[in-house]
Design a protein around this motif. Structure first.
Motif, PDB file in Angstrom:
ATOM      1  N   VAL A 184       0.921  -1.298   0.317  1.00  0.00           N
ATOM      2  CA  VAL A 184       0.006  -0.039  -0.069  1.00  0.00           C
ATOM      3  C   VAL A 184       0.621   1.184   0.066  1.00  0.00           C
ATOM      4  CG1 VAL A 184      -1.640   1.274   1.247  1.00  0.00           C
ATOM      5  CG2 VAL A 184      -1.975  -1.133   1.028  1.00  0.00           C
ATOM      6  N   LYS A 185       1.791   1.247   0.768  1.00  0.00           N
ATOM      7  CA  LYS A 185       2.873   2.254   1.057  1.00  0.00           C
ATOM      8  C   LYS A 185       3.481   2.477  -0.353  1.00  0.00           C
ATOM      9  CE  LYS A 185       5.042   1.069   4.794  1.00  0.00           C
ATOM     10  NZ  LYS A 185       5.953   1.375   5.790  1.00  0.00           N
ATOM     11  N   GLU A 186       3.768   1.594  -1.108  1.00  0.00           N
ATOM     12  CA  GLU A 186       4.623   1.501  -2.281  1.00  0.00           C
ATOM     13  C   GLU A 186       3.646   1.696  -3.492  1.00  0.00           C
ATOM     14  OE1 GLU A 186       7.843   2.138  -2.445  1.00  0.00           O
ATOM     15  OE2 GLU A 186       8.141   1.987  -0.279  1.00  0.00           O
ATOM     16  N   GLU A 187       2.283   1.623  -3.379  1.00  0.00           N
ATOM     17  CA  GLU A 187       1.366   1.593  -4.265  1.00  0.00           C
ATOM     18  C   GLU A 187       1.507   0.474  -5.354  1.00  0.00           C
ATOM     19  OE1 GLU A 187       1.008   5.463  -5.889  1.00  0.00           O
ATOM     20  OE2 GLU A 187       0.043   6.313  -4.460  1.00  0.00           O
ATOM     21  N   ARG A 188       1.773  -0.905  -4.859  1.00  0.00           N
ATOM     22  CA  ARG A 188       1.890  -1.976  -5.672  1.00  0.00           C
ATOM     23  C   ARG A 188       0.724  -2.700  -5.991  1.00  0.00           C
ATOM     24  NH1 ARG A 188       7.113  -4.377  -1.898  1.00  0.00           N
ATOM     25  NH2 ARG A 188       8.576  -2.593  -2.602  1.00  0.00           N
ATOM     26  N   TYR A 189       0.003  -2.119  -6.779  1.00  0.00           N
ATOM     27  CA  TYR A 189      -1.122  -2.579  -7.164  1.00  0.00           C
ATOM     28  C   TYR A 189      -1.225  -3.143  -8.647  1.00  0.00           C
ATOM     29  CZ  TYR A 189      -2.333   0.530  -3.559  1.00  0.00           C
ATOM     30  OH  TYR A 189      -2.573   1.304  -2.075  1.00  0.00           O
ATOM     31  N   VAL A 190      -1.927  -4.321  -8.600  1.00  0.00           N
ATOM     32  CA  VAL A 190      -2.146  -5.051 -10.073  1.00  0.00           C
ATOM     33  C   VAL A 190      -3.569  -5.183 -10.036  1.00  0.00           C
ATOM     34  CG1 VAL A 190      -1.786  -7.130 -11.481  1.00  0.00           C
ATOM     35  CG2 VAL A 190       0.015  -5.892 -10.331  1.00  0.00           C
ATOM     36  N   VAL A 191      -4.061  -4.378 -11.282  1.00  0.00           N
ATOM     37  CA  VAL A 191      -5.859  -4.617 -11.371  1.00  0.00           C
ATOM     38  C   VAL A 191      -6.107  -5.436 -12.553  1.00  0.00           C
ATOM     39  CG1 VAL A 191      -7.666  -3.096 -12.021  1.00  0.00           C
ATOM     40  CG2 VAL A 191      -5.966  -2.131 -10.649  1.00  0.00           C
ATOM     41  N   VAL A 192      -7.162  -6.364 -12.509  1.00  0.00           N
ATOM     42  CA  VAL A 192      -7.647  -7.395 -13.252  1.00  0.00           C
ATOM     43  C   VAL A 192      -8.986  -7.053 -13.328  1.00  0.00           C
ATOM     44  CG1 VAL A 192      -7.930  -9.951 -13.621  1.00  0.00           C
ATOM     45  CG2 VAL A 192      -5.804  -8.924 -12.527  1.00  0.00           C
ATOM     46  N   PRO A 193      -9.750  -7.120 -14.340  1.00  0.00           N
ATOM     47  CA  PRO A 193     -11.192  -7.032 -14.692  1.00  0.00           C
ATOM     48  C   PRO A 193     -11.758  -8.262 -14.283  1.00  0.00           C
ATOM     49  CG  PRO A 193     -10.154  -7.253 -16.782  1.00  0.00           C
ATOM     50  CD  PRO A 193      -9.124  -7.042 -15.782  1.00  0.00           C
ATOM     51  N   PHE A 194     -12.813  -8.150 -13.558  1.00  0.00           N
ATOM     52  CA  PHE A 194     -13.731  -9.249 -13.006  1.00  0.00           C
ATOM     53  C   PHE A 194     -13.989 -10.460 -14.281  1.00  0.00           C
ATOM     54  CE2 PHE A 194     -17.032 -12.170 -11.474  1.00  0.00           C
ATOM     55  CZ  PHE A 194     -16.801 -12.368 -10.142  1.00  0.00           C
ATOM     56  N   PRO A 195     -14.402 -10.256 -15.239  1.00  0.00           N
ATOM     57  CA  PRO A 195     -14.707 -11.101 -16.252  1.00  0.00           C
ATOM     58  C   PRO A 195     -13.386 -12.122 -16.632  1.00  0.00           C
ATOM     59  CG  PRO A 195     -15.642  -9.025 -16.879  1.00  0.00           C
ATOM     60  CD  PRO A 195     -14.694  -8.663 -15.641  1.00  0.00           C
ATOM     61  N   ALA A 196     -12.522 -11.492 -16.381  1.00  0.00           N
ATOM     62  CA  ALA A 196     -10.954 -12.253 -16.694  1.00  0.00           C
ATOM     63  C   ALA A 196     -10.530 -13.165 -15.490  1.00  0.00           C
ATOM     64  CB  ALA A 196      -9.762 -11.334 -16.951  1.00  0.00           C
ATOM     65  N   THR A 197     -11.154 -12.989 -14.319  1.00  0.00           N
ATOM     66  CA  THR A 197     -10.920 -13.762 -13.271  1.00  0.00           C
ATOM     67  C   THR A 197     -11.649 -14.941 -12.842  1.00  0.00           C
ATOM     68  OG1 THR A 197     -12.374 -12.643 -11.507  1.00  0.00           O
ATOM     69  CG2 THR A 197     -10.752 -11.451 -12.131  1.00  0.00           C
ATOM     70  N   GLU A 198     -12.658 -15.378 -13.741  1.00  0.00           N
ATOM     71  CA  GLU A 198     -13.324 -16.571 -13.709  1.00  0.00           C
ATOM     72  C   GLU A 198     -12.919 -17.191 -14.914  1.00  0.00           C
ATOM     73  OE1 GLU A 198     -17.660 -15.581 -13.087  1.00  0.00           O
ATOM     74  OE2 GLU A 198     -17.226 -16.042 -11.033  1.00  0.00           O
ATOM     75  N   ALA A 199     -12.881 -18.811 -14.813  1.00  0.00           N
ATOM     76  CA  ALA A 199     -12.292 -19.717 -15.817  1.00  0.00           C
ATOM     77  C   ALA A 199     -13.077 -19.238 -17.224  1.00  0.00           C
ATOM     78  CB  ALA A 199     -12.599 -21.031 -15.384  1.00  0.00           C
ATOM     79  N   GLY A 200     -12.113 -18.806 -18.237  1.00  0.00           N
ATOM     80  CA  GLY A 200     -12.742 -18.630 -19.411  1.00  0.00           C
ATOM     81  C   GLY A 200     -11.814 -18.312 -20.693  1.00  0.00           C
ATOM     82  N   VAL A 201     -12.339 -17.588 -21.746  1.00  0.00           N
ATOM     83  CA  VAL A 201     -11.191 -17.202 -22.396  1.00  0.00           C
ATOM     84  C   VAL A 201     -10.325 -16.143 -22.468  1.00  0.00           C
ATOM     85  CG1 VAL A 201     -12.814 -18.266 -24.264  1.00  0.00           C
ATOM     86  CG2 VAL A 201     -13.084 -15.906 -23.778  1.00  0.00           C
ATOM     87  N   ARG A 202     -10.676 -15.524 -21.264  1.00  0.00           N
ATOM     88  CA  ARG A 202      -9.767 -14.231 -20.856  1.00  0.00           C
ATOM     89  C   ARG A 202      -8.751 -14.712 -19.981  1.00  0.00           C
ATOM     90  NH1 ARG A 202     -13.877  -9.304 -20.243  1.00  0.00           N
ATOM     91  NH2 ARG A 202     -11.802  -8.107 -20.047  1.00  0.00           N
ATOM     92  N   ASN A 203      -8.504 -15.695 -19.453  1.00  0.00           N
ATOM     93  CA  ASN A 203      -7.552 -16.135 -18.391  1.00  0.00           C
ATOM     94  C   ASN A 203      -6.094 -15.793 -18.823  1.00  0.00           C
ATOM     95  OD1 ASN A 203      -9.532 -18.836 -17.192  1.00  0.00           O
ATOM     96  ND2 ASN A 203      -9.487 -16.611 -16.794  1.00  0.00           N
ATOM     97  N   VAL A 204      -5.839 -16.350 -20.205  1.00  0.00           N
ATOM     98  CA  VAL A 204      -4.481 -16.022 -20.616  1.00  0.00           C
ATOM     99  C   VAL A 204      -4.283 -14.584 -20.942  1.00  0.00           C
ATOM    100  CG1 VAL A 204      -3.050 -16.554 -22.872  1.00  0.00           C
ATOM    101  CG2 VAL A 204      -4.525 -18.413 -22.001  1.00  0.00           C
ATOM    102  N   ASP A 205      -5.031 -13.785 -21.501  1.00  0.00           N
ATOM    103  CA  ASP A 205      -4.905 -12.194 -21.646  1.00  0.00           C
ATOM    104  C   ASP A 205      -4.683 -11.730 -19.955  1.00  0.00           C
ATOM    105  OD1 ASP A 205      -5.100 -12.270 -24.071  1.00  0.00           O
ATOM    106  OD2 ASP A 205      -7.235 -11.767 -24.176  1.00  0.00           O
ATOM    107  N   ALA A 206      -5.345 -12.271 -19.019  1.00  0.00           N
ATOM    108  CA  ALA A 206      -5.070 -11.973 -17.594  1.00  0.00           C
ATOM    109  C   ALA A 206      -3.750 -12.064 -17.032  1.00  0.00           C
ATOM    110  CB  ALA A 206      -6.057 -12.504 -16.674  1.00  0.00           C
ATOM    111  N   VAL A 207      -3.167 -13.417 -17.634  1.00  0.00           N
ATOM    112  CA  VAL A 207      -1.721 -13.690 -17.235  1.00  0.00           C
ATOM    113  C   VAL A 207      -0.765 -12.535 -17.766  1.00  0.00           C
ATOM    114  CG1 VAL A 207       0.115 -15.151 -17.098  1.00  0.00           C
ATOM    115  CG2 VAL A 207      -2.097 -15.868 -16.658  1.00  0.00           C
TER     116      VAL A 207
END
Length: 337
Positions: free
Chosen positions: A302-325
């Motif tokens: 938090v102090k270093e603002e080390r945030y990685v953001v992932v859209p919810f549709p890419a977080t469930e098993a499906g065709v966007r998982n590879v793009d999420a990686v």
């Protein structure tokens, strides 16, 4: 896998979302006509009926479904990626906008239900298949009990990654499980070639990713405020983090997601925080919570603002998982560590 499942041979070359859509639209135009081929057989009916053991329930289709209701983004985007968007007569419970790489359709642009739909609204669309992202989408209280829908002539299919029964729940979820679903959906819709191309593209994209090699720890915060709901050790969050080179601080919890008290989050003090961006719980709100809480704002990430953001549709098993990686790896490379 399970004994009644019908899927293409693993020897078939298995495509990327952007590239496959144009190809599959052309490929699907001939079967949709129903004209016989040179041998006199109708391409649309070849290989049918298809029967699958899906989460312990028998899914049977006599012919490729033409009127489909999709529930959750993962199922909707699966059909769009396979060039089958014209089969969707209604979509519901979408978790976010469709990515630009997928050609959408009116039924997706205007979902008929913001959350899990009721059976009356679902049946009013006269579907021959309901494709659900969660088992809980198919109950008497939601789109309809699977057995009841079958009696009414409506087939049902649940994303296998969401199966909860012993022997069906992926343990752990792997990219092979995700790719198997693509192939299986292809078999239901007589779209095996499109599915094979999509899997081939996704395998190549996954193989091309160079994971972060710094040994970073991470916490995956999906939802929840009073008590965070985080990625545990056997679901999509673990699969994505592991492929990106991150060590999940909750990997020892044998579940897909789990609740984790703030005191445990602070104690873990991960190097990175993966924040899921959902319409009902956006990443910006999560950051606001982390930076305003006297305990969490002292965490290193938090102090270093080390945030990685992932859209919810890419977080469930499906065709966007590879793009999420790919996205996680790219965002990690941009962090000041």
């Amino acid at each position: 896998m399970h004994p009644l499942r019908v899927r293409p041979s693993r020897a078939v070359a298995l495509p990327a979302i952007a590239a496959v859509t144009a190809l599959t639209l052309a490929a699907c135009s001939t079967p949709a006509s129903g004209e016989p081929d040179a041998g006199g057989a109708s391409p649309a009916s070849a290989g049918f009926p298809v029967t699958l053991d899906n989460c312990g329930f028998e899914t049977a289709v006599e012919a490729p479904p033409e009127r489909v209701v999709t529930i959750k983004s993962s199922t909707t985007e699966m059909l769009l990626a396979l060039g089958l968007g014209d089969r969707i007569v209604g979509s519901a419970f979408l978790d976010g906008p469709v990515p630009d790489s997928l050609e959408s359709v009116p039924a997706v642009e205007e979902p008929f239900a913001a959350e899990a739909p009721g059976s009356e609204a679902t049946l009013a669309l006269e579907p021959d298949l309901v494709y659900a992202g969660w088992e809980s989408n198919l109950t008497a209280e939601t789109a309809g009990d699977r057995a009841t829908l079958a009696q009414l002539g409506v087939a049902t299919y649940v994303s296998p990654a969401a199966c909860k029964e012993e022997g069906y729940m992926p343990d752990p979820l792997t990219f092979d499980t995700v790719f198997d679903e693509i192939a299986e959906v292809g078999s239901l819709f007589d779209a095996e070639d499109a599915a094979a191309r999509l899997v081939e593209e996704q395998r190549a994209a996954l193989d091309a990713i160079a994971p972060d090699d710094r040994g970073l720890t991470a916490l995956w915060w999906s939802s929840g405020d009073d008590t965070p709901y985080v990625g545990a050790g056997i679901g999509a969050p673990q699969m994505i983090m592991e492929a990106a080179g991150l060590t999940n601080v909750s990997a020892d919890v044998h579940d897909t997601w789990t609740s984790l008290g703030w005191e445990n989050v602070v104690e873990a003090d991960p190097d990175v925080l993966v924040l899921v961006d959902a319409a009902w719980n956006p990443a910006d709100a999560k950051i606001g919570t982390l930076e305003s809480n006297p305990a969490t704002r002292e965490m290193t990430a938090v102090k270093e603002e080390r945030y990685v953001v992932v859209p919810f549709p890419a977080t469930e098993a499906g065709v966007r998982n590879v793009d999420a990686v790919t996205s996680v790896v790219d965002q990690l490379a941009d962090l000041d560590l």
